[in-house]
Design an enzyme around this catalytic site. Structure first.
Site, short mmCIF file in Angstrom:
data_model
loop_
_atom_site.label_atom_id
_atom_site.label_comp_id
_atom_site.label_asym_id
_atom_site.label_seq_id
_atom_site.Cartn_x
_atom_site.Cartn_y
_atom_site.Cartn_z
N GLY A 8 -39.35 54.98 7.04
CA GLY A 8 -38.62 54.42 5.90
C GLY A 8 -38.23 52.98 6.12
O GLY A 8 -38.92 52.05 5.72
N PHE A 33 -29.89 59.84 5.96
CA PHE A 33 -30.05 58.40 5.73
C PHE A 33 -31.22 57.82 6.51
O PHE A 33 -31.56 58.32 7.58
CB PHE A 33 -28.76 57.67 6.14
CG PHE A 33 -27.56 58.13 5.37
CD1 PHE A 33 -27.29 57.62 4.11
CD2 PHE A 33 -26.73 59.12 5.89
CE1 PHE A 33 -26.20 58.07 3.39
CE2 PHE A 33 -25.63 59.59 5.17
CZ PHE A 33 -25.36 59.05 3.91
N ASP A 78 -37.64 61.90 -0.31
CA ASP A 78 -36.50 62.61 0.27
C ASP A 78 -35.53 63.06 -0.80
O ASP A 78 -34.87 62.23 -1.44
CB ASP A 78 -35.77 61.68 1.25
CG ASP A 78 -36.54 61.48 2.53
OD1 ASP A 78 -36.87 62.50 3.17
OD2 ASP A 78 -36.82 60.33 2.89
N ASP A 93 -40.18 62.83 11.15
CA ASP A 93 -39.41 62.15 10.10
C ASP A 93 -38.09 61.64 10.66
O ASP A 93 -37.23 62.42 11.04
CB ASP A 93 -39.17 63.14 8.95
CG ASP A 93 -38.46 62.49 7.78
OD1 ASP A 93 -38.35 61.25 7.75
OD2 ASP A 93 -38.02 63.24 6.90
C1 DX5 Z 1 -33.69 61.20 6.50
C2 DX5 Z 1 -34.97 61.22 5.72
C3 DX5 Z 1 -36.01 60.32 6.25
C4 DX5 Z 1 -35.64 58.86 6.24
C5 DX5 Z 1 -36.38 58.19 7.35
O1 DX5 Z 1 -32.86 62.17 5.98
O2 DX5 Z 1 -35.51 62.53 5.73
O3 DX5 Z 1 -37.24 60.50 5.57
O4 DX5 Z 1 -35.94 58.20 5.02
O5 DX5 Z 1 -35.93 56.89 7.45
P1 DX5 Z 1 -36.17 56.04 8.76
O6 DX5 Z 1 -37.64 55.94 8.98
O7 DX5 Z 1 -35.54 54.71 8.43
O8 DX5 Z 1 -35.47 56.72 9.91
ZN ZN Z 2 -37.61 62.88 4.97
#
Ligand code: DX5
Ligand code: ZN
Length: 216
Positions: free
Chosen positions: A196, A142, A34, A174
């Site tokens: 994530g 985030f 990211d 995502d």
């Molecule tokens: C958010 C990012 C995601 C994030 C996903 O801006 O694009 O890739 O890391 O994190 P989770 O899976 O914890 O929602």
């Molecule tokens: Zn992402």
């Protein structure tokens, strides 16, 4: 088969290479990187050097997600750094054809990402060039935010549009993907799951990847 792409935004950044390799050993398919510029979305994250570190740490496919206001400048830089996929946001892609072409010319596969309430209609003309479509399940910025439920219907709509056109572009979700939300997303047509906080907060990555795969 569904692809699982851990997002290193949730990794221990002091041990980035180890954290990437650990997800490869755990059975993940892609590594999601990211890139956030603090302007398109809050948070300031990775430069192209992270792609170079990841290339050395793993043979997995590197999936670079650019949340930047100037994708025309940065997309080719991340492709040249060694990313396999480079996705830019439709909301920032004023010169979408030019940006996607520059990704291809730089040796990567081009994708477009859409924020939760960005209409699918804006994708239509770009479909002929796309190798990945990223639907955000949270507002970009985030890890660890709650999943926005309407993403499931949006995934279904997109999947119907693609099948009606005879296209099989992977649909990546995502944000907010866990072993509780993944099943409905895959049933709706998602083929790549970014995760994530859910994966990286687990004490056992292999078990977490396996559970996520089995949950769908
Ligand atoms: C958010 C990012 C995601 C994030 C996903 O801006 O694009 O890739 O890391 O994190 P989770 O899976 O914890 O929602
Ligand atoms: Zn992402």
């Amino acid at each position: 088969m569904i692809k699982i792409a851990p997002s290193i935004l949730s990794a221990d950044r002091g041990r980035l290479a180890e954290e990437i390799k650990a997800m490869e050993d755990a059975g993940a398919d892609w590594i999601h990187i990211d890139v956030i510029d603090g302007h398109f979305a809050p948070n300031l994250t990775f430069g192209p050097w992270v792609v170079e570190v990841a290339r050395k740490a793993t043979d997995l496919t590197l999936d670079c997600h650019l949340m930047v206001s100037d994708p025309l400048t940065y997309a080719p830089i991340f492709a040249q750094a060694g990313a396999h996929y480079v996705s830019v946001h439709l909301e920032a892609a004023v010169h979408a054809h030019k940006i996607l072409s520059s990704i291809v010319q730089s040796g990567a596969k081009p994708g477009l990402a859409l924020n939760p309430y960005t209409a699918l209609a804006g994708l239509e003309d770009a479909l002929e060039m796309l190798e990945l479509i990223v639907l955000m399940g949270v507002n970009p910025g985030f890890s660890g935010q709650p999943f926005i439920e309407s993403t499931v219907n949006k995934t279904k709509k997109l999947s119907e549009i693609l099948s009606s056109l005879g296209l099989s572009i992977p649909i990546e979700i995502d944000g907010g993907v866990t072993d509780k939300t993944a099943r409905a997303l895959v049933a709706a047509g998602a083929t790549v799951l970014v995760s994530g906080s859910h994966l990286y907060s687990s004490p056992n990555y292999a078990q977490a990847v396996k559970n996520l795969r089995q949950s769908v």
